[in-house]
Design a protein around this motif. Structure first.
Motif, PDB file in Angstrom:
ATOM      1  N   PRO A   8       0.687  -1.225   0.200  1.00  0.00           N
ATOM      2  CA  PRO A   8       0.067  -0.108   0.040  1.00  0.00           C
ATOM      3  C   PRO A   8       0.840   1.150  -0.007  1.00  0.00           C
ATOM      4  N   THR A   9       2.098   1.366   0.741  1.00  0.00           N
ATOM      5  CA  THR A   9       2.625   2.590   0.903  1.00  0.00           C
ATOM      6  C   THR A   9       2.959   3.051  -0.215  1.00  0.00           C
ATOM      7  N   CYS A  37      14.027   9.225   0.273  1.00  0.00           N
ATOM      8  CA  CYS A  37      15.498   8.474   0.478  1.00  0.00           C
ATOM      9  C   CYS A  37      16.585   9.134  -0.113  1.00  0.00           C
ATOM     10  N   GLY A  38      16.185   9.505  -1.394  1.00  0.00           N
ATOM     11  CA  GLY A  38      17.254  10.575  -2.037  1.00  0.00           C
ATOM     12  C   GLY A  38      17.946  11.649  -1.314  1.00  0.00           C
ATOM     13  N   TYR A  88      20.504   5.662  -0.236  1.00  0.00           N
ATOM     14  CA  TYR A  88      20.240   4.792  -1.686  1.00  0.00           C
ATOM     15  C   TYR A  88      19.989   3.459  -1.698  1.00  0.00           C
ATOM     16  N   GLY A  89      20.797   2.890  -0.742  1.00  0.00           N
ATOM     17  CA  GLY A  89      20.804   1.400  -0.473  1.00  0.00           C
ATOM     18  C   GLY A  89      19.110   0.997  -0.241  1.00  0.00           C
ATOM     19  N   LEU A  90      18.633   1.855   0.537  1.00  0.00           N
ATOM     20  CA  LEU A  90      17.113   1.713   1.284  1.00  0.00           C
ATOM     21  C   LEU A  90      16.347   1.836  -0.028  1.00  0.00           C
ATOM     22  N   ALA A  91      16.367   2.757  -0.884  1.00  0.00           N
ATOM     23  CA  ALA A  91      15.660   3.115  -2.002  1.00  0.00           C
ATOM     24  C   ALA A  91      15.660   1.899  -3.168  1.00  0.00           C
ATOM     25  N   SER A 149      11.932  -1.779   5.501  1.00  0.00           N
ATOM     26  CA  SER A 149      12.367  -0.726   4.449  1.00  0.00           C
ATOM     27  C   SER A 149      11.840   0.434   4.431  1.00  0.00           C
ATOM     28  N   LEU A 150      10.519  -0.056   4.176  1.00  0.00           N
ATOM     29  CA  LEU A 150       9.183   1.124   3.786  1.00  0.00           C
ATOM     30  C   LEU A 150       8.899   1.724   5.261  1.00  0.00           C
ATOM     31  N   GLU A 151       9.021   1.145   6.602  1.00  0.00           N
ATOM     32  CA  GLU A 151       8.841   2.063   7.634  1.00  0.00           C
ATOM     33  C   GLU A 151       9.856   3.157   7.739  1.00  0.00           C
ATOM     34  N   LYS A 152      11.156   2.609   7.457  1.00  0.00           N
ATOM     35  CA  LYS A 152      12.349   3.459   7.580  1.00  0.00           C
ATOM     36  C   LYS A 152      12.013   4.592   6.640  1.00  0.00           C
ATOM     37  N   ALA A 153      11.566   4.531   5.263  1.00  0.00           N
ATOM     38  CA  ALA A 153      11.649   5.487   4.466  1.00  0.00           C
ATOM     39  C   ALA A 153      10.330   6.476   4.670  1.00  0.00           C
TER      40      ALA A 153
END
Ligand code: C5P
Ligand code: C5P
Ligand code: C5P
Length: 451
Positions: A274-275, A289-290, A295-298, A309-313
Motif C-alpha cells: 500500500p505505501t 530516500c534520495g 540510496y541502498g534503502l531506495a 525498509s518502507l517503515e524506515k523510508a
C-alpha cells in the motif's frame, strides 16, 4: 509522424536491450550509474530488478552529478558494460573512453548526438520527444529493459512522477508506457481523489501534503486542513483508506469545490504494498530516500524488500516533509526577490538548503512566487553557490529554456550547469553570484525576446 519517431526510439531501446542481454548471458556484472533523485533511483531499481529476474549481477553507484573525476575513476574499472541513467547525454566524448560498452538512458538535452561505436544512446530528444515532459530517465531505461522483463512499466511512471512530468495527464512516450503497462497488467489507471499518502498518514496530514494539485487553504497548512475536515464533518485523524464510504463521498464533493483537479486519473501497481502502490506516492518515498542519501534503502524498496525498509523510508519522509513545510513558511515570509526577468531566493541555512529546489517548484502553485518569472533557488555552499532553477509550462511557452540559460551563464564564471527547459541547476563560485544573476536575467530576457 509520431508513430515514426516512436518506432525509431523503440528500436534504439531494443538495440540497447540486445547488448545488455548479451552481457548478462555472458555473466558480466552490469555497472549501473544513476542519479540520486526519485527518477534516477527508480531507473536503477528497475534495471536491477530486471537483471535479477535473469539471475544476472549488477553493481550500482548513485551519484548527484557525473563529474570528470568520477568518469576518470570509471575508466579504471574493468567492467564490460556501463549503464548510465538520468545522466551521460552531456558527456559523450568522455564516456567513449570507457573500456566496455556504454548504455545511456537519459532525458536531458544532449549537447551533441555524435557517438563513438561503444556507446548506445537512448534519449527522447534525439527522436523529437521533449525529455522534460514526455519521457523521464526511468522511462528511457524502461524502453531498454522492456525487452528483458516486460512487467516494470510502473517504475517508468514513478520516475515520470518524480520529475513532475504528470501535468494534466501523461504525454508522448509516457502515454505509450501507460498504455503498455495497462495492457500487460503492471499498471492500473482509475479515477480517484489525487491525494498523497492515503494509506500512511492521518487524513489532515495527507491533505496538507497534497502539493499537486494544490488545495488552497489546505496544502502546506496542517491547521487549515484540520479545520476544513472538522467543518465538513469528516474524521480527520484516521487514514483516508479507513474512512466510511459516506465520509469519502462528502470529502470528494467538498474537495472538488476547492479544486476540481483533485479528482482525476491516478496510477497504481496493485502488486506493490500500500505505501508505494499509488505511483505518485512511490516517487515521493524515493525522493525522501534520495534527499537523505539512503540510496541502498531506495534500491531495496524497488527490489521488493518491504516491511522494515518502507517503515524506515516513511520516517525519513515525515522528517523531510517537516523541512518542506518550514521551507514554505520561510518563502512565504521572505518572498522571492525580483529582477526584470527572473526572481530568486537565497539561503545559507542547512535545513533550507535541502529543500530549496522542491520549495521553488511548489512555490508557483501555492502562489508564493510570481507565476510569470522563472525562479532561482540559491544555496550557499562554502565558496560556491548551488543553483536550482524552476519554471512553469506557461513560462516555457514564452521561449524560456533554463537548461541552456544556466549552462551558458555558469560556464561564463567557471561554474557548470544544465538540465531541462523547465528545471535546471548549476554550481557557481560565490564571488560571482551577482554577476551570474545579472547574466541569467539577460539571457532569459533575450530568450523571451527571440521567441
Ligand atoms: O535530473 P532531473 O532531470 O531528474 O531533475 C529534474 C528536476 O526538475 C526534478 O527535481 C523535478 O522535480 C524538477 N521539475 C520541476 N518542474 C517540472 C519538471 C521537473 O520542478 N515541471
Ligand atoms: O524539484 P524537486 O524534485 O525537488 O521536487 C519534487 C516534487 O515532489 C515537489 O515539487 C513536490 O511536489 C513533490 N514532493 C512532495 N512531497 C515530498 C517531497 C516532494 O509532494 N515529501
Ligand atoms: O539540482 P536540481 O534538482 O535543481 O537540478 C535540476 C536539473 O538540472 C536536473 O535535471 C539536474 O540533472 C540538472 N543539473 C545539471 N547540472 C548541474 C546541476 C543540475 O544538469 N550542475
Amino acid at each position: 509522424m509520431t508513430q515514426k519517431k516512436q518506432r525509431s526510439l523503440l528500436n534504439r531501446g531494443d538495440e540497447a536491450c540486445k547488448i545488455l542481454k548479451e552481457h548478462i548471458d555472458e555473466g558480466d556484472v552490469i555497472r549501473i550509474i544513476s542519479h540520486n533523485d526519485a527518477d534516477g533511483l527508480s531507473a536503477a531499481g528497475m534495471i536491477a530488478k530486471a537483471i535479477s529476474t535473469r539471475n544476472g549481477q549488477f553493481h550500482i553507484s548513485i551519484i548527484s552529478r557525473l563529474t570528470d573525476n568520477f568518469i576518470k575513476k570509471l575508466a579504471n574499472e574493468k567492467y564490460q558494460v556501463f549503464f548510465f541513467c538520468d545522466m551521460g547525454s552531456a558527456n559523450l566524448p568522455d564516456l567513449s573512453h570507457l573500456h566496455g560498452n556504454v548504455i545511456i538512458a537519459d532525458h536531458h538535452q544532449p549537447i551533441d548526438s555524435e557517438t563513438n561505436s561503444n556507446i548506445i544512446h537512448v534519449n527522447p530528444h534525439l527522436f523529437g520527444f521533449d525529455g522534460s515532459q514526455e519521457l523521464s530517465a526511468s522511462g528511457a531505461a524502461y524502453l531498454i529493459i522492456r525487452g528483458l522483463e516486460e512487467s516494470l512499466a510502473s517504475f517508468a511512471l514513478v520516475g515520470a512522477f518524480g520529475d513532475m512530468q504528470y501535468y494534466n495527464g501523461f504525454r508522448g512516450m509516457n502515454r505509450f508506457i501507460v498504455e503498455e503497462g495497462i495492457k500487460n497488467g503492471s499498471v492500473q489507471a482509475h479515477e480517484d481523489l489525487r491525494i498523497a499518502s492515503r494509506y500512511d498518514e492521518p487524513l489532515y496530514k495527507a491533505l496538507a501534503y497534497t502539493f499537486n494539485p494544490t488545495l488552497p487553504g489546505i496544502t502546506a497548512n496542517i491547521e487549515g486542513s484540520r479545520e476544513f475536515l472538522e467543518r465538513i464533518g469528516v474524521s480527520y485523524a484516521i487514514k483516508f483508506q479507513d474512512l466510511a464510504a459516506e465520509e469519502k463521498d462528502i470529502l470528494k464533493s467538498e474537495l472538488i469545490k476547492i479544486n476540481p483537479e483533485i479528482f482525476g486519473e491516478v496510477f497504481t501497481d496493485k502488486r506493490l504494498p500500500p505505501t508505494i502502490r499509488y505511483l505518485s506516492d512511490f516517487a515521493k518515498i524515493l525522493d525522501a530516500c534520495g534527499k537523505n542519501k539512503e540510496y541502498g534503502l531506495a534500491i531495496g524498496i524497488c527490489l521488493g524488500e518491504e516491511e522494515k525498509s518502507l517503515e524506515k523510508a516513511l520516517n525519513l519522509q515525515r522528517r523531510y516533509r517537516e523541512d518542506i513545510m518550514k521551507g514554505l513558511e520561510w518563502i512565504k515570509r521572505e518572498r522571492p526577490k525580483k529582477m526584470e526577468h527572473i526572481q530568486y531566493i537565497y539561503t545559507k541555512e542547512k535545513t533550507l538548503k535541502g529543500v530549496m529546489g522542491t520549495i521553488a517548484s511548489i512555490s508557483f502553485s501555492l502562489g508564493l512566487s510570481d507565476p510569470n518569472l522563472p525562479i532561482l533557488a540559491l544555496s550557499r555552499m562554502d565558496n560556491q553557490v548551488k543553483v536550482s532553477a524552476r519554471a512553469t509550462p506557461k513560462i516555457i511557452k514564452m521561449g524560456v529554456d533554463l537548461g541552456r540559460a544556466l549552462r551558458d551563464a555558469s560556464s561564463n564564471f567557471g561554474g557548470a550547469g544544465g538540465g531541462h527547459d523547465i528545471a535546471a541547476g548549476a554550481m557557481i563560485p560565490y564571488k560571482e553570484l551577482e554577476n551570474f544573476l545579472r547574466l541569467v536575467d539577460n539571457i532569459i530576457g533575450s530568450q523571451i525576446g527571440e521567441s
